[in-house]
Design an enzyme around this catalytic site. Structure first.
Site, PDB file in Angstrom:
ATOM      1  N   TYR A  79      -1.688  -1.144  10.757  1.00  0.00           N
ATOM      2  CA  TYR A  79      -2.034  -1.801   9.556  1.00  0.00           C
ATOM      3  C   TYR A  79      -0.851  -1.505   8.455  1.00  0.00           C
ATOM      4  O   TYR A  79      -0.238  -2.442   7.712  1.00  0.00           O
ATOM      5  CB  TYR A  79      -3.482  -1.158   8.747  1.00  0.00           C
ATOM      6  N   SER A  91       0.756  -1.265  -0.038  1.00  0.00           N
ATOM      7  CA  SER A  91      -0.105  -0.033   0.073  1.00  0.00           C
ATOM      8  C   SER A  91       0.677   1.292  -0.041  1.00  0.00           C
ATOM      9  O   SER A  91       2.062   1.116   0.282  1.00  0.00           O
ATOM     10  CB  SER A  91      -0.716   0.004   1.405  1.00  0.00           C
ATOM     11  N   LYS A 128       2.267  -4.065   6.413  1.00  0.00           N
ATOM     12  CA  LYS A 128       2.600  -4.046   5.147  1.00  0.00           C
ATOM     13  C   LYS A 128       4.176  -3.905   5.034  1.00  0.00           C
ATOM     14  O   LYS A 128       4.918  -4.650   4.153  1.00  0.00           O
ATOM     15  CB  LYS A 128       2.024  -2.952   4.208  1.00  0.00           C
TER      16      LYS A 128
HETATM   17  P1  NAD Z   1     -11.132  -6.755   1.204  1.00  0.00           P
HETATM   18  O1  NAD Z   1     -11.272  -6.846   2.420  1.00  0.00           O
HETATM   19  O2  NAD Z   1     -12.050  -6.631   0.322  1.00  0.00           O
HETATM   20  O3  NAD Z   1     -10.415  -8.391   0.658  1.00  0.00           O
HETATM   21  C1  NAD Z   1      -9.476  -8.957   1.470  1.00  0.00           C
HETATM   22  C2  NAD Z   1      -9.979 -10.505   1.462  1.00  0.00           C
HETATM   23  O4  NAD Z   1      -9.208 -11.074   2.451  1.00  0.00           O
HETATM   24  C3  NAD Z   1     -11.358 -10.669   2.064  1.00  0.00           C
HETATM   25  O5  NAD Z   1     -12.177 -11.062   1.180  1.00  0.00           O
HETATM   26  C4  NAD Z   1     -11.183 -11.325   3.272  1.00  0.00           C
HETATM   27  O6  NAD Z   1     -12.419 -12.223   3.825  1.00  0.00           O
HETATM   28  C5  NAD Z   1     -10.011 -12.032   3.190  1.00  0.00           C
HETATM   29  N1  NAD Z   1      -9.252 -12.387   4.248  1.00  0.00           N
HETATM   30  C6  NAD Z   1      -8.683 -11.358   5.292  1.00  0.00           C
HETATM   31  N2  NAD Z   1      -7.766 -12.298   6.226  1.00  0.00           N
HETATM   32  C7  NAD Z   1      -7.901 -13.391   5.627  1.00  0.00           C
HETATM   33  C8  NAD Z   1      -7.145 -14.971   6.073  1.00  0.00           C
HETATM   34  N3  NAD Z   1      -6.590 -14.811   7.084  1.00  0.00           N
HETATM   35  N4  NAD Z   1      -7.615 -15.810   5.325  1.00  0.00           N
HETATM   36  C9  NAD Z   1      -8.551 -16.026   4.547  1.00  0.00           C
HETATM   37  N5  NAD Z   1      -8.907 -14.764   3.721  1.00  0.00           N
HETATM   38  C10 NAD Z   1      -8.804 -13.656   4.611  1.00  0.00           C
HETATM   39  O7  NAD Z   1      -9.785  -5.922   0.671  1.00  0.00           O
HETATM   40  P2  NAD Z   1      -9.254  -5.179  -0.584  1.00  0.00           P
HETATM   41  O8  NAD Z   1      -9.667  -3.683  -0.777  1.00  0.00           O
HETATM   42  O9  NAD Z   1      -9.772  -6.272  -1.541  1.00  0.00           O
HETATM   43  O10 NAD Z   1      -7.751  -5.475  -0.193  1.00  0.00           O
HETATM   44  C11 NAD Z   1      -7.094  -6.452  -0.760  1.00  0.00           C
HETATM   45  C12 NAD Z   1      -5.612  -6.301  -0.359  1.00  0.00           C
HETATM   46  O11 NAD Z   1      -5.097  -5.042  -0.668  1.00  0.00           O
HETATM   47  C13 NAD Z   1      -5.483  -6.194   1.412  1.00  0.00           C
HETATM   48  O12 NAD Z   1      -4.296  -7.102   1.705  1.00  0.00           O
HETATM   49  C14 NAD Z   1      -5.212  -4.775   1.524  1.00  0.00           C
HETATM   50  O13 NAD Z   1      -4.566  -4.286   2.710  1.00  0.00           O
HETATM   51  C15 NAD Z   1      -4.542  -4.201   0.322  1.00  0.00           C
HETATM   52  N6  NAD Z   1      -4.582  -3.049  -0.105  1.00  0.00           N
HETATM   53  C16 NAD Z   1      -6.228  -2.470  -0.198  1.00  0.00           C
HETATM   54  C17 NAD Z   1      -6.337  -0.970  -0.377  1.00  0.00           C
HETATM   55  C18 NAD Z   1      -7.718  -0.484  -0.813  1.00  0.00           C
HETATM   56  O14 NAD Z   1      -7.971   0.501  -0.708  1.00  0.00           O
HETATM   57  N7  NAD Z   1      -8.779  -1.333  -0.918  1.00  0.00           N
HETATM   58  C19 NAD Z   1      -5.253  -0.180  -0.812  1.00  0.00           C
HETATM   59  C20 NAD Z   1      -3.795  -0.744  -0.542  1.00  0.00           C
HETATM   60  C21 NAD Z   1      -3.809  -2.161  -0.303  1.00  0.00           C
END
Ligand code: NAD
Ligand code: UDP
Length: 332
Positions: free
Chosen positions: A148, A124, A152
């Site tokens: 958080y 991120s 990362k």
């Molecule tokens: P999201 O919550 O929609 O998707 C994450 C998924 O991971 C969910 O479906 C959740 O059920 C699953 N999950 C969490 N912990 C788990 C575990 N221990 N075992 C199995 N499944 C698990 O989030 P997103 O927005 O799709 O983000 C995806 C990734 O991208 C994350 O790692 C997040 O930190 C990173 N990210 C997101 C953003 C954003 O703005 N959305 C920005 C930067 C980084």
């Protein structure tokens, strides 16, 4: 390629599965559905007209993960599973460190054991902390303001150390900027539970009448109109960035910013949404949110140069697609 996508039922993961399938790859999804539902898996199948294999397990569960690796032959892993709510991580740091670190260690163990050597990790822009935009991949990382962000940074270090000792292991660390929007079908998108923390889902909920107005967190930042500036990227562009990273993977660790390279203020996003949908978004200026920085946008030249990837969709399209999904979306 046959790709394992952890967190594939989530917002970015479900769009990434579609982009992978459209590029001719096959996918297996692992997700514990903690922040998603099986509905997104059904929607991926509907959109792509292809069956995908889904395993409801926790990625931290090492033996369950190994069983999936025993049954399948993977060419690569895209690891998106994780908890992502910044504010929540300040309240529940242990839960965030445990989930995000243990899941990463568990999937890495399986990759090492089963000789799967292409790994894409969801990082991120938050790792840049208070550096000055545009952020470049070579910047020294500043401490982040929340657990958080620290997870990362730690995962990036773990991946770098593993790649140092295992020359065959190739890693792409993708630092996402602000994904918004939804697949153009309107079938999948971002569906936060409770009151959204992020700007775009809050705007779409105001448009739907769920909230009377948008709170704009501060208008005294050193930006063009005083409101916070971010690099919003269409989630399908971001998804396609994963395909590029997986297909163009070369030896060692490579870090890429995935953004548009353009900063947009809160007021500019509100205006773009109004223009895209014809709906007025009432707002009030309130106090700055703790931990927010004024400006965050990417230098995207490395991804353009090395992955031949760049974001194509514009702000109006992002707003239109986010609104289409919000209109279709029924809470489960
Ligand atoms: P999201 O919550 O929609 O998707 C994450 C998924 O991971 C969910 O479906 C959740 O059920 C699953 N999950 C969490 N912990 C788990 C575990 N221990 N075992 C199995 N499944 C698990 O989030 P997103 O927005 O799709 O983000 C995806 C990734 O991208 C994350 O790692 C997040 O930190 C990173 N990210 C997101 C953003 C954003 O703005 N959305 C920005 C930067 C980084
Ligand atoms: N923001 C806002 N009102 C909201 C949510 C967010 O004014 O209800 C602002 C926030 O201060 C920041 C921008 O919108 O300047 C993007 O916030 P978001 O939480 O979506 O992304 P992040 O700050 O995590 O990059």
């Amino acid at each position: 390629m046959n790709i394992l996508v952890t967190g594939g039922a989530g917002y970015i993961g479900s769009h990434t599965c579609i982009a992978l399938i459209e590029a001719g790859h096959s996918v297996v999804v692992i997700d514990n559905l903690r922040n998603s539902s099986k509905y997104s898996i059904e929607s991926i199948k509907r959109i792509t007209n292809q069956d995908i294999s889904f395993c409801k397990i926790d990625v931290s569960d090492k033996s369950a993960v190994e069983r999936i690796f025993e049954k399948n032959s993977f060419d690569g892993v895209i690891h998106l599973a994780g908890l992502k709510a910044v504010g929540d991580s300040v309240i529940k740091p242990l839960e965030y460190y445990e989930n995000n670190l243990m899941s990463t260690l568990s999937i890495l163990n399986a990759c090492q054991k089963f000789n799967v050597n292409r790994f894409v990790f969801s990082s991120s822009a938050t790792v840049y902390g208070e550096n000055k935009s545009p952020f470049t991949e070579t910047m020294v990382l500043m401490p982040t303001t929340n657990p958080y962000g620290e997870t990362k940074v730690m995962c990036e270090r773990i991946l770098t150390d593993i790649a140092k000792t295992n020359q065959a292991f190739s890693v792409s660390i993708l630092r996402y900027f602000n994904p918004i929007g939804a697949h153009e079908s309107g079938l999948i998108g971002e569906s936060p539970t409770g009151i959204p923390n992020n700007l775009m889902p809050y705007i779409t909920q105001v448009a739907k009448g769920k909230h009377p107005f948008l709170n704009i967190f501060g208008n005294h930042y050193p930006t063009t109109d005083g409101t916070g500036e971010r690099d919003y990227i269409h989630v399908m562009d971001l998804a396609e960035g994963h395909v590029a990273a997986m297909e163009q993977m070369t030896e060692g660790v490579h870090i890429y910013n995935l953004g548009t390279g353009r900063g947009t203020t809160v007021l500019e996003l509100v205006k773009a949404f109004e223009q895209a949908t014809g709906i007025t978004i009432p707002f009030k200026i309130s106090v700055q949110r703790q931990g927010d920085i004024a400006s965050c946008y990417a230098d995207v030249s490395k991804a353009q140069r090395q992955l031949q990837w760049s974001a194509k969709r514009d702000l109006i399209g992002m707003c239109r697609d986010a609104w289409r999904f919000e209109q279709n979306y029924q809470e489960v």
